[in-house]
Every structure is written in structure tokens, then in C-alpha cells.
Design a protein around this motif. Structure first.
Motif, PDB file in Angstrom:
ATOM      1  N   ARG A 122       0.812  -1.216   0.000  1.00 19.92           N
ATOM      2  CA  ARG A 122       0.000   0.000   0.000  1.00 19.92           C
ATOM      3  C   ARG A 122       0.840   1.259   0.000  1.00 19.92           C
ATOM      4  N   TYR A 128      -2.953   6.021  -2.188  1.00 22.71           N
ATOM      5  CA  TYR A 128      -3.489   4.660  -2.303  1.00 22.71           C
ATOM      6  C   TYR A 128      -5.005   4.643  -2.135  1.00 22.71           C
ATOM      7  N   ALA A 129      -5.520   5.431  -1.189  1.00 15.94           N
ATOM      8  CA  ALA A 129      -6.969   5.485  -0.985  1.00 15.94           C
ATOM      9  C   ALA A 129      -7.664   5.993  -2.240  1.00 15.94           C
ATOM     10  N   ARG A 132      -7.789   3.212  -4.793  1.00 14.56           N
ATOM     11  CA  ARG A 132      -8.863   2.273  -4.468  1.00 14.56           C
ATOM     12  C   ARG A 132     -10.222   2.833  -4.852  1.00 14.56           C
ATOM     13  N   GLN A 133     -10.400   4.129  -4.637  1.00 11.57           N
ATOM     14  CA  GLN A 133     -11.677   4.741  -4.980  1.00 11.57           C
ATOM     15  C   GLN A 133     -11.914   4.699  -6.486  1.00 11.57           C
ATOM     16  N   ASP A 167      -7.478  -5.678  -1.879  1.00 10.47           N
ATOM     17  CA  ASP A 167      -8.123  -5.026  -0.740  1.00 10.47           C
ATOM     18  C   ASP A 167      -9.620  -4.844  -0.986  1.00 10.47           C
ATOM     19  N   ARG A 204      -7.573   2.064   7.401  1.00 10.51           N
ATOM     20  CA  ARG A 204      -8.525   3.164   7.522  1.00 10.51           C
ATOM     21  C   ARG A 204      -8.368   4.136   6.369  1.00 10.51           C
ATOM     22  N   GLU A 205      -7.106   4.508   6.081  1.00  6.57           N
ATOM     23  CA  GLU A 205      -6.871   5.424   4.975  1.00  6.57           C
ATOM     24  C   GLU A 205      -7.227   4.773   3.650  1.00  6.57           C
ATOM     25  N   ALA A 206      -6.911   3.464   3.536  1.00  7.68           N
ATOM     26  CA  ALA A 206      -7.148   2.769   2.280  1.00  7.68           C
ATOM     27  C   ALA A 206      -8.632   2.609   1.979  1.00  7.68           C
ATOM     28  N   THR A 207      -9.459   2.492   3.022  1.00  9.71           N
ATOM     29  CA  THR A 207     -10.884   2.239   2.808  1.00  9.71           C
ATOM     30  C   THR A 207     -11.722   3.504   2.973  1.00  9.71           C
ATOM     31  N   GLU A 208     -11.089   4.609   3.248  1.00 10.82           N
ATOM     32  CA  GLU A 208     -11.780   5.855   3.506  1.00 10.82           C
ATOM     33  C   GLU A 208     -12.664   6.256   2.333  1.00 10.82           C
ATOM     34  N   ILE A 210     -14.933   4.785   0.785  1.00 14.64           N
ATOM     35  CA  ILE A 210     -15.235   3.785  -0.221  1.00 14.64           C
ATOM     36  C   ILE A 210     -16.486   3.014   0.191  1.00 14.64           C
TER      37      ILE A 210
END
Length: 216
Positions: A122, A128-129, A132-133, A167, A204-208, A210
Motif C-alpha cells: 500500500r 493509495y486510498a 482504491r476509490q 483489498d 482506515r486510509e485505504a478504505t476511507e 469507499i
């Protein structure tokens, strides 16, 4: 237990050199109490089999090899160390379908198939977030499109894309498989706190921001 499952369990037992829970595990309160290696091996085979049916695996590694990858990840081994371990166990059928030597890149692809993303995966691309978005909005977005939207190097995005997709796949099932591997391969009392920390700090940052569509 069918013949294939029994054989795969025997592979795990031979590879780990253990048949029953250790004395230290027996004395430790947690998920490892009253759980032996045979039971763990059987469950790992089942999890890998379920994941293989649900998703398209990227490597030709056997179920036993995927199980060894999971063990290595939670045992603190690097991708290189896991690759070395797999490549020395060809008698157990751990090589890929091509019969080629297994390297760290193969192991990385295999562990991402299992939703086992490392923190270093990541860190490859800063936003990265945001990556992912972009994939959550459109799973088919190319690396070129993502790199342009993020103003990031194409090489970094290409390497980060598989981790981001892993992820997202894990989030769609509420981290079900990732958590089960953790409960099987680590001490529950210790891993619960570590898992919570990892989710708060690393995910947390990665899934923020989303939204996921959880479907069973």
C-alpha cells in the motif's frame, strides 16, 4: 475427508513438521487451544478451495502451495523466503503448472489472490486510498487511466493495482478470508489487538470514503 483433501493435509503436516498442537500452544489461552495442525491444515485447504471457486487465481500454484504462502505471511516471512521454501518442496507438488522455479513475484501474486496484502504493497503509490476509490468506481480502469487521474508514475500504479484490487475484494466479503487465515495461523489474543491496529492504521486510509457492496 476425501482422498485429495487428506493428501493436502499430509502435505501441510510434512511441510511444518508438526502433527499436534505444541505444549506452548496448549498452555496459551486463545484460538490455538485444543486445535492441532491437522485441523488447521484441513481448514486452510477448505478456505483456499472456496476462494479458488469464487475468484480467478493468478498463479498455477497448487492448493498446498497457497496454504504455505498463507503460513509464511503470518509467520513473518518475506515473499523471497516463502518462494525459497516453496521451491525446495517440489516433491509435494508445490511448483506451478509450468514447472518453473517459484520467485517472489509469484508469491506476491499468490498472496494477493488470498487477500493477504502487506503494508508495503500500500506504500507503493502515495494516494493509495484514491487509487482504491478509482477502482471501486470502475474496476476496469486501466493503469494508464489511474496514473493520469492520480498524477502518479505508471510503474508505481501498475504495481499497486493488484494490491488495491485484493483489498477491494477482501472488503466485499468483510475481510472474511483474511480474518480466518489470521485466526488459524496466529494466537487469537495477540492477533486480535494487532488486527485492530492494522485496520485502524493501515486500512482506515485505504478504505476511507469507499462504499462496498457486501454480498453473500
Amino acid at each position: 475427508m476425501d482422498e485429495q483433501t487428506e493428501h493436502l493435509r499430509d502435505v501441510f503436516l510434512d511441510a511444518t513438521g508438526e502433527e499436534t498442537v505444541t505444549e506452548q500452544q496448549e498452555a496459551s489461552p486463545g484460538s490455538l487451544v485444543d486445535r492441532d495442525e491437522a485441523a488447521v491444515a484441513d481448514r486452510i485447504v477448505a478456505i483456499v478451495g472456496t476462494m479458488r471457486e469464487r475468484e480467478s487465481f493468478e498463479t498455477g500454484l497448487s492448493t498446498a502451495a497457497y496454504g504455505r504462502v498463507a503460513r509464511g505471511v503470518f509467520g513473518g516471512e518475506s515473499d523471497e523466503a516463502i518462494a525459497d521454501a516453496l521451491d525446495t518442496h517440489e516433491e509435494f507438488g508445490l511448483r506451478g503448472d509450468t514447472g518453473e522455479a517459484i520467485d517472489a513475484k509469484t508469491v506476491r501474486r499468490a498472496r494477493l489472490d488470498l487477500h493477504l496484502v502487506r503494508a508495503s504493497d500500500r506504500e507503493i503509490v502515495a494516494p493509495y486510498a484514491a487509487l482504491r476509490q478509482l477502482l471501486a468506481d470502475d474496476p476496469d480502469r486501466s493503469a494508464e487511466t489511474c496514473a493520469r487521474r492520480l498524477d502518479a508514475p505508471i510503474e508505481a500504479v501498475e504495481r499497486a493495482l493488484p494490491a488495491a484490487r485484493a483489498d477491494l475484494a477482501s472488503a466485499r466479503v468483510n475481510d472474511r478470508f483474511r480474518d480466518e487465515f489470521r485466526s488459524l495461523l496466529t494466537d487469537a489474543d495477540l492477533s486480535e489487538s494487532h488486527a485492530a491496529t492494522a485496520r485502524e492504521d493501515g486500512l482506515r486510509e485505504a478504505t476511507e470514503d469507499i462504499e462496498t457492496d457486501v454480498s453473500f
